[in-house]
Design an enzyme around this catalytic site. Structure first.
Site, mmCIF file in Angstrom:
data_model
loop_
_atom_site.group_PDB
_atom_site.id
_atom_site.type_symbol
_atom_site.label_atom_id
_atom_site.label_comp_id
_atom_site.label_asym_id
_atom_site.label_seq_id
_atom_site.Cartn_x
_atom_site.Cartn_y
_atom_site.Cartn_z
ATOM 1 N N SER A 177 0.837 -1.197 0.000
ATOM 2 C CA SER A 177 0.000 0.000 0.000
ATOM 3 C C SER A 177 0.878 1.256 0.000
ATOM 4 C CB SER A 177 -0.950 -0.036 1.196
ATOM 5 O OG SER A 177 -1.977 0.935 1.048
ATOM 6 N N LYS A 204 -19.584 18.015 3.175
ATOM 7 C CA LYS A 204 -18.651 18.206 4.275
ATOM 8 C C LYS A 204 -18.551 16.939 5.126
ATOM 9 C CE LYS A 204 -15.824 20.400 6.952
ATOM 10 N NZ LYS A 204 -14.464 20.653 6.462
#
Length: 342
Positions: A168, A220
């Site tokens: 990763s 948001k």
């Protein structure tokens, strides 16, 4: 028994008082020193010399007593010859280490080490990074990879050696090198993005607890821990994950153009030889074997920035360690008494 408990209670009270007084003293000294608490120092070690000294010690240990003087003379002749040829070494191999955690906490130190190398490295020099990381936060490993990228941008030859894992975010860093060398069972890949968010909304609702999530901006907050999640929020969250995954794939593909990025960007991981066959790595071998090989051709120098603690900081650690040891001894004594009574 009561007298023993009383004595033990008094001992603990005195111990706590001493710890509090010493801790306060340490805090006062540290506050007075302000920003002088820690200083970074550069630790440099020539690995060629260390290997040579170990080899000679073993040769002396394995030789007959009468032959040791002849060996020592041969060592001195070798040192003289080496001193004459010192300027003929084909560049320097600079060795850096990066051991990554979830937050890539070593990035700051690593950035300083990269800057130190860039200040002195020549055209013939090489930088070897011994990298170990299972990955972590996107922005943290993005910064760490950018620091490694600086070496290539400066025109330095770079080799990343992975002995255990570069997955990763770890692979995001590893792919920045000109050459990627992996141990036979090192883990590479995991080119994917994962996120999980627990949601306690139904549990709170069952107990008549309301949670108000107020935002300015449509997205948001997409998924929340306490509020009620919507299908629109889930879709946006997945869209954001796909966007990050696309950036990840593009970054790797730019640095390894021969890699079939769509075939390997599935989130899967592979071991050394498997990773090599898929184009994730360039060769199989350990970092130790590679450095020994390079020692035959060049000077190999390991460097590391270390935080040097102040006297107050070292005193605080010593006090803490002493208290821990004291408590452990008390607990061990109590346990021993308990076993004796049984």
């Amino acid at each position: 028994m009561n007298e023993w408990l009383t004595d033990f209670g008094m001992f603990l009270a005195q111990l706590v008082a001493v710890v509090v007084i010493v801790t306060l003293g340490v805090m006062v000294v540290m506050r007075a020193r302000g920003g002088e608490g820690e200083q970074a120092r550069l630790r440099v070690e020539e690995l060629n010399g260390d290997r040579r000294r170990r080899r000679r010690r073993l040769q002396l240990a394995a030789s007959e007593p009468g032959a040791r003087k002849r060996l020592q003379k041969a060592f001195r002749r070798d040192d003289k010859a080496r001193g004459k040829q010192k300027g003929e070494a084909a560049g320097t191999v600079w060795v850096l280490d990066f051991h990554g955690d979830l937050k890539a906490s070593a990035t700051g130190r690593f950035a300083g080490e990269v800057s130190a190398v860039l200040d002195v490295a020549g055209e013939q020099d090489e930088v070897v990074v011994r990298l170990e990381s299972p990955g972590g936060l996107v922005h943290a490993y993005g910064l760490a990879a950018a620091e490694l990228d600086r070496l290539r941008q400066a025109g330095l030859s770079t080799t990343v050696c992975v002995d255990k894992v570069a997955a990763s975010g770890g692979y995001l860093m590893a792919c920045c090198a000109d050459r990627l060398r992996v141990a036979p069972f090192a883990v590479l890949g995991s080119i994917g993005v994962v996120a999980q968010v627990p949601n306690l909304h139904r549990l709170l609702k069952r107990h008549d607890v309301d949670v108000e999530v107020l935002t300015a901006g449509r997205y948001k907050r997409t998924l929340t821990v306490f509020g009620e999640n919507t299908e629109e929020g889930r879709e946006k969250f997945l869209e954001d994950l796909e966007n990050v995954h696309g950036l990840f794939k593009h970054y790797v593909a730019e640095r390894r153009p021969d890699l079939d990025i769509e075939a390997v960007a599935t989130g899967e991981s592979w071991y050394g030889q498997q990773a090599l066959s898929r184009g994730l790595a360039d060769e199989i071998g350990t970092s130790e074997a590679y450095l020994v090989e390079r020692m035959n051709e060049a000077r190999v120098v390991s460097l590391r920035l270390e935080r040097r603690q102040s006297l107050a900081g070292r005193l605080g650690l010593a006090v803490s360690h002493g208290v821990e040891c004291g408590i452990e001894r008390v607990v061990e004594g109590l346990e021993a008494r308990g076993w004796q009574k049984r």
